[in-house]
Design a protein around this motif. Sequence first.
Motif, PDB file in Angstrom:
ATOM      1  N   ALA A  75      16.406   1.800 -21.640  1.00 35.23           N
ATOM      2  CA  ALA A  75      14.984   2.009 -21.351  1.00 35.23           C
ATOM      3  C   ALA A  75      14.514   1.023 -20.293  1.00 35.23           C
ATOM      4  CB  ALA A  75      14.144   1.865 -22.617  1.00 35.23           C
ATOM      5  N   LYS A  76      14.952  -0.219 -20.408  1.00 34.99           N
ATOM      6  CA  LYS A  76      14.577  -1.238 -19.426  1.00 34.99           C
ATOM      7  C   LYS A  76      15.150  -0.881 -18.060  1.00 34.99           C
ATOM      8  CE  LYS A  76      13.194  -5.448 -18.232  1.00 34.99           C
ATOM      9  NZ  LYS A  76      11.834  -5.751 -17.977  1.00 34.99           N
ATOM     10  N   ALA A  77      16.404  -0.422 -18.030  1.00 33.23           N
ATOM     11  CA  ALA A  77      17.028  -0.035 -16.772  1.00 33.23           C
ATOM     12  C   ALA A  77      16.269   1.116 -16.119  1.00 33.23           C
ATOM     13  CB  ALA A  77      18.483   0.357 -16.998  1.00 33.23           C
ATOM     14  N   LYS A  78      15.816   2.074 -16.927  1.00 33.03           N
ATOM     15  CA  LYS A  78      15.057   3.203 -16.393  1.00 33.03           C
ATOM     16  C   LYS A  78      13.743   2.747 -15.784  1.00 33.03           C
ATOM     17  CE  LYS A  78      16.858   6.766 -19.466  1.00 33.03           C
ATOM     18  NZ  LYS A  78      16.539   7.647 -20.575  1.00 33.03           N
ATOM     19  N   THR A  79      13.063   1.815 -16.450  1.00 33.39           N
ATOM     20  CA  THR A  79      11.775   1.369 -15.931  1.00 33.39           C
ATOM     21  C   THR A  79      11.944   0.600 -14.637  1.00 33.39           C
ATOM     22  OG1 THR A  79      11.766  -0.656 -17.228  1.00 33.39           O
ATOM     23  CG2 THR A  79      10.684   1.262 -18.197  1.00 33.39           C
ATOM     24  N   GLU A  80      13.042  -0.129 -14.472  1.00 29.64           N
ATOM     25  CA  GLU A  80      13.254  -0.888 -13.250  1.00 29.64           C
ATOM     26  C   GLU A  80      13.521   0.021 -12.059  1.00 29.64           C
ATOM     27  OE1 GLU A  80      16.257  -3.800 -13.884  1.00 29.64           O
ATOM     28  OE2 GLU A  80      15.024  -4.935 -15.284  1.00 29.64           O
ATOM     29  N   MET A  81      14.030   1.218 -12.299  1.00 34.00           N
ATOM     30  CA  MET A  81      14.385   2.118 -11.212  1.00 34.00           C
ATOM     31  C   MET A  81      13.238   3.038 -10.819  1.00 34.00           C
ATOM     32  SD  MET A  81      18.345   3.072 -11.889  1.00 34.00           S
ATOM     33  CE  MET A  81      18.165   3.673 -13.567  1.00 34.00           C
ATOM     34  N   LYS A  82      12.151   3.032 -11.552  1.00 33.56           N
ATOM     35  CA  LYS A  82      11.039   3.938 -11.251  1.00 33.56           C
ATOM     36  C   LYS A  82      10.338   3.489  -9.969  1.00 33.56           C
ATOM     37  CE  LYS A  82       7.016   6.093 -13.166  1.00 33.56           C
ATOM     38  NZ  LYS A  82       7.207   7.478 -13.476  1.00 33.56           N
ATOM     39  N   GLU A  83      10.198   4.430  -9.071  1.00 32.07           N
ATOM     40  CA  GLU A  83       9.511   4.141  -7.823  1.00 32.07           C
ATOM     41  C   GLU A  83       8.018   4.369  -8.029  1.00 32.07           C
ATOM     42  OE1 GLU A  83       9.258   5.919  -3.336  1.00 32.07           O
ATOM     43  OE2 GLU A  83      11.189   5.935  -4.350  1.00 32.07           O
ATOM     44  N   ILE A  84       7.231   3.437  -7.554  1.00 28.90           N
ATOM     45  CA  ILE A  84       5.782   3.533  -7.700  1.00 28.90           C
ATOM     46  C   ILE A  84       5.197   3.911  -6.345  1.00 28.90           C
ATOM     47  CG2 ILE A  84       3.674   2.262  -8.225  1.00 28.90           C
ATOM     48  CD1 ILE A  84       5.432   0.483 -10.010  1.00 28.90           C
ATOM     49  N   ARG A  85       4.423   4.976  -6.336  1.00 30.37           N
ATOM     50  CA  ARG A  85       3.779   5.397  -5.098  1.00 30.37           C
ATOM     51  C   ARG A  85       2.549   4.527  -4.860  1.00 30.37           C
ATOM     52  NH1 ARG A  85       3.056  11.475  -4.365  1.00 30.37           N
ATOM     53  NH2 ARG A  85       5.114  11.229  -3.490  1.00 30.37           N
ATOM     54  N   VAL A  86       2.476   3.974  -3.673  1.00 28.90           N
ATOM     55  CA  VAL A  86       1.334   3.139  -3.306  1.00 28.90           C
ATOM     56  C   VAL A  86       0.233   4.060  -2.801  1.00 28.90           C
ATOM     57  CG1 VAL A  86       0.532   1.282  -1.798  1.00 28.90           C
ATOM     58  CG2 VAL A  86       2.873   1.233  -2.685  1.00 28.90           C
ATOM     59  N   PRO A  87      -0.962   3.986  -3.395  1.00 33.66           N
ATOM     60  CA  PRO A  87      -2.067   4.840  -2.936  1.00 33.66           C
ATOM     61  C   PRO A  87      -2.420   4.542  -1.477  1.00 33.66           C
ATOM     62  CG  PRO A  87      -2.624   3.771  -5.016  1.00 33.66           C
ATOM     63  CD  PRO A  87      -1.354   3.148  -4.527  1.00 33.66           C
ATOM     64  N   ALA A  88      -2.907   5.536  -0.783  1.00 35.52           N
ATOM     65  CA  ALA A  88      -3.226   5.391   0.641  1.00 35.52           C
ATOM     66  C   ALA A  88      -4.221   4.263   0.908  1.00 35.52           C
ATOM     67  CB  ALA A  88      -3.763   6.707   1.193  1.00 35.52           C
ATOM     68  N   HIS A  89      -5.198   4.085   0.024  1.00 36.29           N
ATOM     69  CA  HIS A  89      -6.202   3.052   0.261  1.00 36.29           C
ATOM     70  C   HIS A  89      -5.669   1.641   0.001  1.00 36.29           C
ATOM     71  CE1 HIS A  89      -6.638   3.547  -4.074  1.00 36.29           C
ATOM     72  NE2 HIS A  89      -7.380   2.459  -4.121  1.00 36.29           N
ATOM     73  N   VAL A  90      -4.495   1.533  -0.611  1.00 37.57           N
ATOM     74  CA  VAL A  90      -3.881   0.227  -0.888  1.00 37.57           C
ATOM     75  C   VAL A  90      -2.731  -0.057   0.086  1.00 37.57           C
ATOM     76  CG1 VAL A  90      -2.687  -1.128  -2.670  1.00 37.57           C
ATOM     77  CG2 VAL A  90      -4.539   0.398  -3.310  1.00 37.57           C
ATOM     78  N   GLN A  91      -2.206   0.982   0.727  1.00 37.86           N
ATOM     79  CA  GLN A  91      -1.043   0.826   1.601  1.00 37.86           C
ATOM     80  C   GLN A  91      -1.220  -0.234   2.697  1.00 37.86           C
ATOM     81  OE1 GLN A  91       2.107   2.336   1.163  1.00 37.86           O
ATOM     82  NE2 GLN A  91       2.521   0.658   2.562  1.00 37.86           N
ATOM     83  N   PRO A  92      -2.373  -0.324   3.373  1.00 41.86           N
ATOM     84  CA  PRO A  92      -2.503  -1.370   4.399  1.00 41.86           C
ATOM     85  C   PRO A  92      -2.322  -2.786   3.845  1.00 41.86           C
ATOM     86  CG  PRO A  92      -4.271   0.229   4.603  1.00 41.86           C
ATOM     87  CD  PRO A  92      -3.542   0.556   3.339  1.00 41.86           C
ATOM     88  N   TYR A  93      -2.732  -3.002   2.613  1.00 42.28           N
ATOM     89  CA  TYR A  93      -2.574  -4.311   1.988  1.00 42.28           C
ATOM     90  C   TYR A  93      -1.096  -4.603   1.751  1.00 42.28           C
ATOM     91  CZ  TYR A  93      -7.562  -3.741   1.043  1.00 42.28           C
ATOM     92  OH  TYR A  93      -8.904  -3.542   1.178  1.00 42.28           O
ATOM     93  N   VAL A  94      -0.383  -3.603   1.219  1.00 39.85           N
ATOM     94  CA  VAL A  94       1.050  -3.763   0.942  1.00 39.85           C
ATOM     95  C   VAL A  94       1.819  -3.952   2.238  1.00 39.85           C
ATOM     96  CG1 VAL A  94       3.100  -2.643  -0.037  1.00 39.85           C
ATOM     97  CG2 VAL A  94       0.904  -2.498  -1.232  1.00 39.85           C
ATOM     98  N   THR A  95       1.454  -3.216   3.270  1.00 43.00           N
ATOM     99  CA  THR A  95       2.100  -3.348   4.571  1.00 43.00           C
ATOM    100  C   THR A  95       1.927  -4.761   5.118  1.00 43.00           C
ATOM    101  OG1 THR A  95       1.753  -1.005   5.059  1.00 43.00           O
ATOM    102  CG2 THR A  95       2.142  -2.464   6.940  1.00 43.00           C
TER     103      THR A  95
END
Length: 128
Positions: free
Chosen positions: A4-24
Amino acid sequence: MTSAKAKTEMKEIRVPAHVQPYVTAIGIEKTVRFLLAFGGSYVYLSERPQDRSPVAKEIGTEATKALAKEVGAGGFRAPTAKPFIAAHLRYNKGLTTNEIARQLHVTDVTVRGWLKTGESKQLNLFDD
């Protein structure tokens, strides 16, 4: 490590468009720190931040400069992006639903709802 832990580590999280500039500009970890500290409030960003700048104190001077260049210098209201933060804390940090709820000042029911619906709230524009 549990499966279960391994599965959670592999989950890709989509960054919302309004947050993407911050992450970039500053990466996901500093973005989450920034949003937890300033989300929902009025913030001023400068490309030449002073030592007394609350943002520079939270994420560092260089990150503040990069963020100001990416999203624009000046004042604005920072997004809260709580569903995104909840997903990051769950799938990248392994926090429990209750731990996330306490950090985001919401109920565990709210967090479960965010994590359950995840991508289903986003319209898929490419389905036939």
